[in-house]
Design an enzyme around this catalytic site. Structure first.
Site, PDB file in Angstrom:
ATOM      1  CG  ASP A 149      -2.104  -0.961   1.067  1.00  0.00           C
ATOM      2  OD1 ASP A 149      -1.915  -1.910   0.157  1.00  0.00           O
ATOM      3  OD2 ASP A 149      -2.795  -1.060   2.310  1.00  0.00           O
TER       4      ASP A 149
ATOM      5  CD  GLU B  76       6.792  -1.572  -2.728  1.00  0.00           C
ATOM      6  OE1 GLU B  76       7.792  -1.699  -2.590  1.00  0.00           O
ATOM      7  OE2 GLU B  76       5.728  -2.091  -2.847  1.00  0.00           O
TER       8      GLU B  76
ATOM      9  CE  LYS C 284      -9.499   5.829   2.932  1.00  0.00           C
ATOM     10  NZ  LYS C 284      -9.043   4.547   2.537  1.00  0.00           N
TER      11      LYS C 284
ATOM     12  CE  LYS D 110      -4.587   5.864   3.160  1.00  0.00           C
ATOM     13  NZ  LYS D 110      -4.260   5.588   1.688  1.00  0.00           N
TER      14      LYS D 110
ATOM     15  CB  CYS E 252      20.586 -22.296  23.190  1.00  0.00           C
ATOM     16  SG  CYS E 252      19.949 -22.726  21.603  1.00  0.00           S
TER      17      CYS E 252
ATOM     18  CB  CYS F 289      23.342 -21.566  20.747  1.00  0.00           C
ATOM     19  SG  CYS F 289      23.374 -23.341  21.111  1.00  0.00           S
TER      20      CYS F 289
END
Length: 668
Positions: free
Chosen positions: A34, A36, A116, A312, A406, A424
Site C-alpha cells: 500500500d 508503494e 476509514k 491516512k 539457548c 548458542c
C-alpha cells in the site's frame, strides 16, 4: 521539446503502471505494498499539478474496471474516491481550498471524523424502503451488480424502517474483521490464503458462485450516500449516521464532531495509536464537513469531493502490542529475539512478528512484554520495532532478562568480544542450528532441492530419516516410511528423489555456499570456487598445510572468511562430511577467461531479459567478481531501467558502462 516528450512518456508510463496496480489493489492479489502504491499516486498528482498540459492524458479513473463476470450498471451518482492528507498542514491546505471555493474567508465549519475502513466499497439502492440492488464501485462510473452475493451479510437490512425518500443509495464498506480474517485464512491452503482483510473481503464478495460469498464472514458499514430522492432527508452528515443507526446498520462508534482542525488531527493521531485494538482494519480517518448544504455547494472535482478528505495513517508503520519475545537460532548459532505481536496491517501486509535484532537492541529501546511498540516495514524490509510507545506502558511491565540457555535447553548463550550478536555454543549439536543448516543446504541459492522445506526437514529429523547433509543422498533407504507420511505419497516421494538427483549437477560455487560457513556468502563462495576450480583440487587442497597462506592471497577474500574456512575443516567430522557430499556431485571444472580474471562488475537498475540473480550468476561463471558499490576498482557497470546514482557516479569516474545486450556479448 525533448524534455516535454520525455516528461509525457514518463507520465503515461506511470499512469499505465497505476492502472495495473489499481486492478490488483482492489482485487484479491496485490502486486505492491500500500505504501508503494500511495507513493506512485502522490508522484502522479505532483506531475499533473506541475504540467497542466498532461491533464488530457489523465484517465486512471477510480477503483478498477468492472469485471465481465458480472452485469455492469451505471451509478446514478458517481462513486468518487477521497483525496489523501498525511499531516495537519495537508488538512489545513485542503479545507482552505474549500473556503476559497466558497469565497469564505473564515473557517466556521463543523467537522465529522470517522474511521476509514480498509474494505471494499459498495452501493446499496433502496426503493420504497426495500433493497433492490447492490453495486461495487467499479471504476466509479460503472459498477458490478452483485446483489445476490450480499444477501448473506447480516449487517445489510433488506428493508428500511425509517426513510422519507422514495429512493436512496446507502454507500459503505464491505469488510472482514481481524478475528474472522485469521479464522478464514487458517481454513485455506497456503496458495489460497489472502494477504490482508481487504483482499479477503474483495475476493469473497466478487465470487461467481454467490453461495461462496454468503458463506464468508462479510460485514458492512455505511460511510456516505449517493442519490437521494428527498433532498430534505438529512441536513447534516451526523443526522445521516443517526439515520443509519435507526435503520439497523452497523456503525463504527468512533465518529466525533469537532470545530478545530487541530482537534481533528489530535483525534486522528489518537486513533492511529489505538488502531490495533479496533476489531477491523482501518487505514486512516475520514474528515467531512458536517453541513449538507455546504457539501452540495462545494461539489466535486472529477475524482474527489471538495468537502471530505482522508487523513491516512502511515503505511509503513503501526502500533501493536508485544505479546511475547521468542528466540530464533540461526545456522551459525546467532540468537535473534523476535517480538510476537497482535496482528496489525502495515502497508497491506498483516504483520504478527517483528525482529528485535539482538539483546543489546532490546535493552537500548527498553522493549518489554505487553508494551505497545511502533513497528516499521517498508517494501520488502523485514518488520522491526522502532520504538516503544511509553504513554501506553503499564507499571506491571517488567524489564526483559536475557536467558542463559539457548532455546534448545542444552547449551549456553555466549557473547564473543567485538560482537553484538550472542550465540548458542552448541554448534551442530544444537537441534535448531542443525535444522537451519539443513534448510540452508537445500535452499534455492545453495543446492536448490525442491520438496525439502522447513516442515519436511523438521519431520525428517524427528523420524531419524536425516541427521546430516549427507543423509539426504541416502534418503531412498526410508522410502516406505516417507511414502506413508501424511501429505506425501508415491508421487511426492518420486518428485523429491528427482529433485535430489537433479541437484547433484551443480557448481563449485553453490557447493561451497551450501556448507553454510560464517562470512562465506555468495561472493566469497565464488572467489573460493575460482581458486579451487574443480572438486578434485578442492579435495586435495583442503588437506594442504599451505592452505591458509594460499587463501590469504586471494584478492577480495577477507581474513574472517579465510579463518572461517580453515576452522571448519580443522574439524575432522566436518571435513569427512564435506568430502562425502562432494563425491555425490557432478561439478564441471571452472575455466576462467584470461580477460575476466580478477575483474569486477556491478549491476544497477532493472534488466529486461535477466533477473539480477541470473545476471550475477552468469558473470561469476565467467570469472568476474561482483561489486556492491562504485569505486576506482570497478571495471564494468551494467545498467538497466531506473538506474540511479550509481550510473551517474560511474560516468563521472570514467568506468566502462555497458547495457544488457553489451553485457551478454561480453560474457559470450
Amino acid at each position: 521539446m525533448k524534455n516535454k516528450i520525455s516528461t509525457k512518456d514518463q507520465f503515461i508510463k506511470l499512469r499505465d503502471q497505476i492502472k495495473k496496480y489499481n486492478k490488483s489493489y482492489y482485487n484479491s492479489k496485490p502486486d505492491i505494498t500500500d505504501s508503494e502504491f500511495d507513493k506512485l499516486k502522490i508522484k502522479y498528482e505532483e506531475i499533473i499539478n506541475k504540467n497542466s498540459l498532461l491533464k488530457k492524458f489523465d484517465n486512471i479513473g477510480i477503483g478498477s474496471l468492472p469485471s465481465s463476470k458480472f452485469k455492469k450498471v451505471q451509478h446514478k451518482v458517481p462513486m468518487l474516491s477521497l483525496s489523501n492528507s498525511f499531516d495537519l498542514d495537508d488538512l489545513d491546505d485542503f479545507f482552505n481550498k474549500a473556503n476559497n471555493f466558497l469565497k469564505n474567508k473564515e473557517d466556521k465549519h463543523t467537522f465529522i471524523v470517522d474511521c476509514k475502513i480498509d474494505g471494499v466499497s459498495l452501493s446499496l439502492t433502496y426503493e420504497k424502503k426495500k433493497l433492490i440492488k447492490a453495486l461495487t464501485r467499479g471504476d466509479g462510473t460503472i459498477g458490478e451488480d452483485i446483489t445476490d452475493n450480499i444477501l448473506g451479510i447480516d449487517d445489510i437490512p433488506k428493508s428500511l424502517k425509517f426513510c422519507l425518500s422514495e429512493k436512496i443509495e446507502i454507500r459503505g464498506e464491505v469488510f472482514i474483521s481481524k478475528k474472522d480474517f485469521r479464522s478464514l485464512n487458517n481454513s485455506l491452503d497456503d496458495k489460497n490464503k489472502f494477504s490482508n482483510p481487504r483482499n479477503a473481503a474483495s475476493g469473497s464478495l466478487r465470487q461467481i458462485d454467490s453461495k461462496v460469498s454468503k458463506d464468508r464472514p462479510l460485514q458492512f458499514m455505511p460511510h456516505s450516500y449517493g442519490y437521494v430522492s428527498n433532498y430534505d432527508e438529512f441536513s447534516t452528515f451526523n443526522k445521516y449516521l443517526i439515520f443509519c443507526k435507526k435503520n439497523n446498520f452497523k456503525i463504527s462508534n468512533f465518529s466525533k464532531k469537532y470545530k478545530k482542525l487541530s482537534d481533528v488531527y489530535d483525534y486522528v493521531k489518537k486513533i492511529e495509536k489505538d488502531r490495533s485494538e479496533i476489531g477491523f482494519d482501518i487505514d486512516g480517518m475520514v474528515i467531512k464537513i458536517d453541513d449538507i448544504n455546504t457539501q452540495n455547494m462545494l461539489g466535486n472535482t472529477s475524482k474527489y469531493p471538495r468537502w471530505a478528505v482522508a487523513a491516512k495513517f502511515s503505511s509503513e508503520k503501526a502500533l501493536s502490542k508485544v505479546r511475547d519475545i521468542d528466540l530464533q537460532v540461526g545456522r551459525t548459532g546467532a540468537i535473534t529475539p523476535v517480538a510476537r505481536l497482535d496482528p496489525i496491517n502495515i502497508g497491506g501486509v498483516v504483520v504478527s512478528n517483528a525482529t528485535l535484532h539482538n539483546f543489546d537492541e532490546i535493552e537500548r529501546k527498553d522493549i518489554r512484554i505487553n508494551d505497545y511498540v511502533w513497528v516499521k516495514r517498508a517494501g520488502d524490509v523485514i518488520p522491526y520495532v522502532s520504538k516503544v510507545e511509553l504513554s501506553k506502558r503499564e507499571k506491571i511491565n517488567k524489564k526483559y532478562k536475557v536467558p542463559k540457555l539457548c532455546p534448545c535447553k542444552e547449551f549456553l548463550i555466549i557473547k564473543s568480544i567485538n560482537e553484538t550478536v550472542q550465540r548458542c555454543n552448541g554448534g551442530n549439536k544444537c537441534q535448531f542450528q542443525k535444522r537451519e543448516n539443513l534448510k540452508h543446504y537445500v535452499s534455492k541459492k545453495a543446492m536448490n532441492i525442491d520438496g525439502l522445506g522447513e516442515k519436511q526437514i523438521k519431520k525428517f529429523i524427528e523420524l531419524g530419516i536425516i541427521d546430516s547433509k549427507s543423509d539426504i543422498y541416502h534418503i531412498e533407504k526410508h522410502s516406505i516410511k516417507i511414502i506413508s507420511l501424511e501429505g506425501y505419497g508415491e508421487k511426492s516421494y518420486k518428485n523429491l528423489i528427482n529433485s535430489i538427483n537433479e541437484s547433484k549437477n551443480t557448481t563449485l560455487t553453490r557447493y561451497i555456499f551450501s556448507l553454510g560457513l560464517r562470512y562465506v556468502g555468495e561472493n566469497n563462495s565464488e572467489l573460493l570456487a575460482q581458486f579451487f576450480q574443480s572438486k578434485d583440487t578442492f579435495k586435495k587442497l583442503i588437506n594442504s598445510k599451505n592452505l591458509i597462506t594460499d587463501l590469504s592471497n586471494i584478492d577480495g577474500l577477507g581474513i574472517k572468511a579465510v579463518n572461517s574456512l580453515i576452522n571448519f575443516f580443522k574439524d575432522e567430522k566436518n571435513k569427512k562430511e564435506a568430502i562425502e557430499i562432494i563425491d555425490f556431485l557432478n561439478i564441471k571444472k571452472i575455466e576462467v577467461k584470461k580477460d575476466s580474471k580478477n575483474k569486477t562488475i556491478l549491476f544497477t537498475g532493472t534488466l529486461n531479459t535477466l533477473s539480477r540473480d541470473r545476471a550475477k550468476e552468469l558473470a561469476k561463471k565467467n570469472g568476474f567478481k561482483i561489486s556492491s558499490s562504485v569505486s576506482s576498482n570497478l571495471n564494468y557497470l551494467i545498467f538497466g531501467e531506473k538506474a540511479g546514482s550509481k550510473l551517474k557516479k560511474a560516468k563521472e569516474m570514467g568506468i566502462k558502462i555497458l547495457n544488457e545486450k553489451e553485457f551478454l556479448n561480453l560474457i559470450n
